[in-house]
Design an enzyme around this catalytic site. Structure first.
Site, PDB file in Angstrom:
ATOM      1  N   GLU A 114      -3.230  -0.280 -13.095  1.00  0.00           N
ATOM      2  CA  GLU A 114      -2.787   0.983 -12.501  1.00  0.00           C
ATOM      3  C   GLU A 114      -1.747   0.780 -11.404  1.00  0.00           C
ATOM      4  O   GLU A 114      -0.768   1.525 -11.323  1.00  0.00           O
ATOM      5  CB  GLU A 114      -3.977   1.749 -11.914  1.00  0.00           C
ATOM      6  CG  GLU A 114      -4.904   2.341 -12.944  1.00  0.00           C
ATOM      7  CD  GLU A 114      -6.117   3.030 -12.333  1.00  0.00           C
ATOM      8  OE1 GLU A 114      -6.923   3.532 -13.120  1.00  0.00           O
ATOM      9  OE2 GLU A 114      -6.264   3.061 -11.092  1.00  0.00           O
ATOM     10  N   GLU A 115      -1.958  -0.216 -10.545  1.00  0.00           N
ATOM     11  CA  GLU A 115      -1.097  -0.394  -9.375  1.00  0.00           C
ATOM     12  C   GLU A 115       0.071  -1.342  -9.595  1.00  0.00           C
ATOM     13  O   GLU A 115       1.063  -1.269  -8.870  1.00  0.00           O
ATOM     14  CB  GLU A 115      -1.927  -0.868  -8.181  1.00  0.00           C
ATOM     15  CG  GLU A 115      -2.939   0.177  -7.738  1.00  0.00           C
ATOM     16  CD  GLU A 115      -3.682  -0.196  -6.475  1.00  0.00           C
ATOM     17  OE1 GLU A 115      -3.374  -1.247  -5.871  1.00  0.00           O
ATOM     18  OE2 GLU A 115      -4.583   0.575  -6.081  1.00  0.00           O
TER      19      GLU A 115
ATOM     20  N   GLU B 200      -7.516  -1.718 -11.738  1.00  0.00           N
ATOM     21  CA  GLU B 200      -6.618  -1.551 -10.589  1.00  0.00           C
ATOM     22  C   GLU B 200      -5.346  -2.385 -10.745  1.00  0.00           C
ATOM     23  O   GLU B 200      -4.265  -1.943 -10.369  1.00  0.00           O
ATOM     24  CB  GLU B 200      -7.342  -1.917  -9.288  1.00  0.00           C
ATOM     25  CG  GLU B 200      -8.440  -0.951  -8.892  1.00  0.00           C
ATOM     26  CD  GLU B 200      -7.927   0.442  -8.527  1.00  0.00           C
ATOM     27  OE1 GLU B 200      -6.741   0.588  -8.151  1.00  0.00           O
ATOM     28  OE2 GLU B 200      -8.727   1.393  -8.613  1.00  0.00           O
TER      29      GLU B 200
ATOM     30  N   SER C 199       0.867  -1.182   0.000  1.00  0.00           N
ATOM     31  CA  SER C 199       0.000   0.000   0.000  1.00  0.00           C
ATOM     32  C   SER C 199       0.904   1.233   0.000  1.00  0.00           C
ATOM     33  O   SER C 199       2.056   1.173   0.437  1.00  0.00           O
ATOM     34  CB  SER C 199      -0.923  -0.005   1.212  1.00  0.00           C
ATOM     35  OG  SER C 199      -0.170   0.141   2.391  1.00  0.00           O
ATOM     36  N   ARG C 200       0.388   2.331  -0.493  1.00  0.00           N
ATOM     37  CA  ARG C 200       1.224   3.534  -0.580  1.00  0.00           C
ATOM     38  C   ARG C 200       1.506   4.143   0.790  1.00  0.00           C
ATOM     39  O   ARG C 200       2.591   4.654   1.010  1.00  0.00           O
ATOM     40  CB  ARG C 200       0.576   4.570  -1.493  1.00  0.00           C
ATOM     41  CG  ARG C 200       0.660   4.171  -2.950  1.00  0.00           C
ATOM     42  CD  ARG C 200       0.183   5.253  -3.853  1.00  0.00           C
ATOM     43  NE  ARG C 200      -1.220   5.543  -3.576  1.00  0.00           N
ATOM     44  CZ  ARG C 200      -1.971   6.332  -4.307  1.00  0.00           C
ATOM     45  NH1 ARG C 200      -1.473   6.934  -5.353  1.00  0.00           N
ATOM     46  NH2 ARG C 200      -3.234   6.547  -4.000  1.00  0.00           N
TER      47      ARG C 200
END
Length: 149
Positions: free
Chosen positions: A73-74, A70, A44-45
């Site tokens: 993107e991630e 997602e 997680s960021r």
């Protein structure tokens, strides 16, 4: 460290009333060299804990489409998405003060991009199923991943 149920307990009223933020997650799978399965975990960021690529379901998007978006993107991965969800889990986003209901879809990874929206923002790691289940925090997610082993 708090137990999972004690984390959810203060949110019982919101959960029972159905006031949940809808999210979709991609459980990205590939075969390893020995023919076993590996899951792609990302950090997680904010907290840097191990999670699946996940995020909000946008308007005019179903959970499978959101999971695929997602994943790209991630983590920069794309592939065949199972329309039928693998399962669901609940977690609390403490920072935002909301309870999220996450629908998990399997994505059978076919391509990995070198550059994508969140390049450099997260660590991504291919992990054997049982190791992935050990690394994630949410008990329901642990069970979903372990059920594939």
């Amino acid at each position: 460290m708090q137990s999972y149920l004690s984390t959810l307990a203060p949110w019982t009223r919101e959960i029972r009333a159905g006031r949940l933020v809808e999210q979709a997650a991609a459980l990205c799978l590939r075969r390893d060299v020995d023919g076993g399965s590996e899951v792609l975990l990302v950090t997680s960021r904010d907290s840097r804990r191990w999670v699946l690529p996940k995020g909000a379901v946008e308007k005019r998007e179903n959970t499978g489409e959101a999971a695929a978006r997602e994943a790209f993107e991630e983590a920069g991965v794309s592939g065949a998405v199972q329309n039928k969800p693998l399962g669901r889990y609940i977690y609390v986003k403490q920072k935002e003060g909301v309870v999220c209901l996450v629908t998990v879809h399997c994505v059978f990874v076919e391509k990995c991009a070198e550059f994508f929206s969140e390049t450099g923002m997260r660590i991504a790691e291919w992990t054997p199923l049982l190791e992935a289940a050990r690394r994630v925090q949410e008990p329901e997610l642990k069970s979903l991943i372990a059920s594939l082993a």
